[in-house]
Write a protein that holds these residues in place. Structure first.
Motif, PDB file in Angstrom:
ATOM      1  N   ALA A   1     -25.991  20.736  88.441  1.00 16.92           N
ATOM      2  CA  ALA A   1     -24.873  21.722  88.695  1.00 16.92           C
ATOM      3  C   ALA A   1     -25.613  23.285  89.209  1.00 16.92           C
ATOM      4  N   VAL A   2     -26.863  23.346  88.840  1.00 18.64           N
ATOM      5  CA  VAL A   2     -27.772  24.548  89.324  1.00 18.64           C
ATOM      6  C   VAL A   2     -28.239  24.227  90.572  1.00 18.64           C
ATOM      7  N   GLN A   3     -28.772  23.072  90.660  1.00 13.19           N
ATOM      8  CA  GLN A   3     -29.242  22.548  92.123  1.00 13.19           C
ATOM      9  C   GLN A   3     -28.153  22.306  92.982  1.00 13.19           C
ATOM     10  N   GLY A   4     -27.089  22.152  92.622  1.00 10.10           N
ATOM     11  CA  GLY A   4     -25.962  21.910  93.721  1.00 10.10           C
ATOM     12  C   GLY A   4     -25.438  23.567  94.245  1.00 10.10           C
TER      13      GLY A   4
ATOM     14  N   ALA B   1     -27.372  26.062  94.121  1.00  8.57           N
ATOM     15  CA  ALA B   1     -28.690  26.648  94.738  1.00  8.57           C
ATOM     16  C   ALA B   1     -28.474  26.175  96.254  1.00  8.57           C
ATOM     17  N   GLY B   2     -28.070  24.707  96.398  1.00  7.26           N
ATOM     18  CA  GLY B   2     -28.057  24.332  97.730  1.00  7.26           C
ATOM     19  C   GLY B   2     -27.064  24.826  98.599  1.00  7.26           C
ATOM     20  N   ILE B   3     -25.845  24.922  98.004  1.00  7.24           N
ATOM     21  CA  ILE B   3     -24.666  25.879  98.646  1.00  7.24           C
ATOM     22  C   ILE B   3     -25.224  27.164  98.779  1.00  7.24           C
ATOM     23  N   ALA B   4     -25.928  28.051  98.001  1.00  9.89           N
ATOM     24  CA  ALA B   4     -26.305  29.262  98.218  1.00  9.89           C
ATOM     25  C   ALA B   4     -27.102  29.019  99.629  1.00  9.89           C
ATOM     26  N   ARG B   5     -28.081  28.457  99.610  1.00 11.39           N
ATOM     27  CA  ARG B   5     -29.141  28.351 100.584  1.00 11.39           C
ATOM     28  C   ARG B   5     -28.365  28.020 102.057  1.00 11.39           C
ATOM     29  N   ALA B   6     -27.439  26.880 102.080  1.00  6.57           N
ATOM     30  CA  ALA B   6     -26.833  26.985 103.415  1.00  6.57           C
ATOM     31  C   ALA B   6     -26.044  27.854 103.589  1.00  6.57           C
ATOM     32  N   LYS B   7     -25.352  28.820 102.663  1.00  7.76           N
ATOM     33  CA  LYS B   7     -24.456  30.031 103.050  1.00  7.76           C
ATOM     34  C   LYS B   7     -25.496  31.051 103.738  1.00  7.76           C
ATOM     35  N   VAL B   8     -26.565  31.162 103.077  1.00  8.86           N
ATOM     36  CA  VAL B   8     -27.580  32.355 103.617  1.00  8.86           C
ATOM     37  C   VAL B   8     -28.272  31.784 104.943  1.00  8.86           C
ATOM     38  N   GLY B   9     -28.400  30.538 105.095  1.00  7.17           N
ATOM     39  CA  GLY B   9     -28.736  30.020 106.412  1.00  7.17           C
ATOM     40  C   GLY B   9     -27.739  30.226 107.482  1.00  7.17           C
TER      41      GLY B   9
END
Length: 60
Positions: free
Chosen positions: A37-40, A42-50
């Motif tokens: 859940a944390v990995q997911g 974090a992936g969403i947050a990285r995508a939004k920042v990108g």
């Protein structure tokens, strides 16, 4: 970056509480960070920042 912050906090708390407590803190931190859940999230947050940085660099 998050790993360094977590490691730093773990080191400081561990130094005050002893090696056994430090090891326990590190194990708990890794268990949380490695949780799917944390990995997911974090992936969403990285995508939004990108997306944000990609949109800004395209405007220039």
């Amino acid at each position: 970056m998050g790993f360094l912050v977590g490691a730093g906090v773990g080191y400081i708390l561990g130094a005050k509480a002893g090696r056994g407590r430090y090891d326990q803190i590190v194990r708990t931190y890794r268990k949380i960070v490695d949780h799917p859940a944390v990995q997911g999230a974090a992936g969403i947050a990285r995508a939004k920042v990108g997306e944000q940085f990609g949109a800004r660099s395209g405007r220039g």
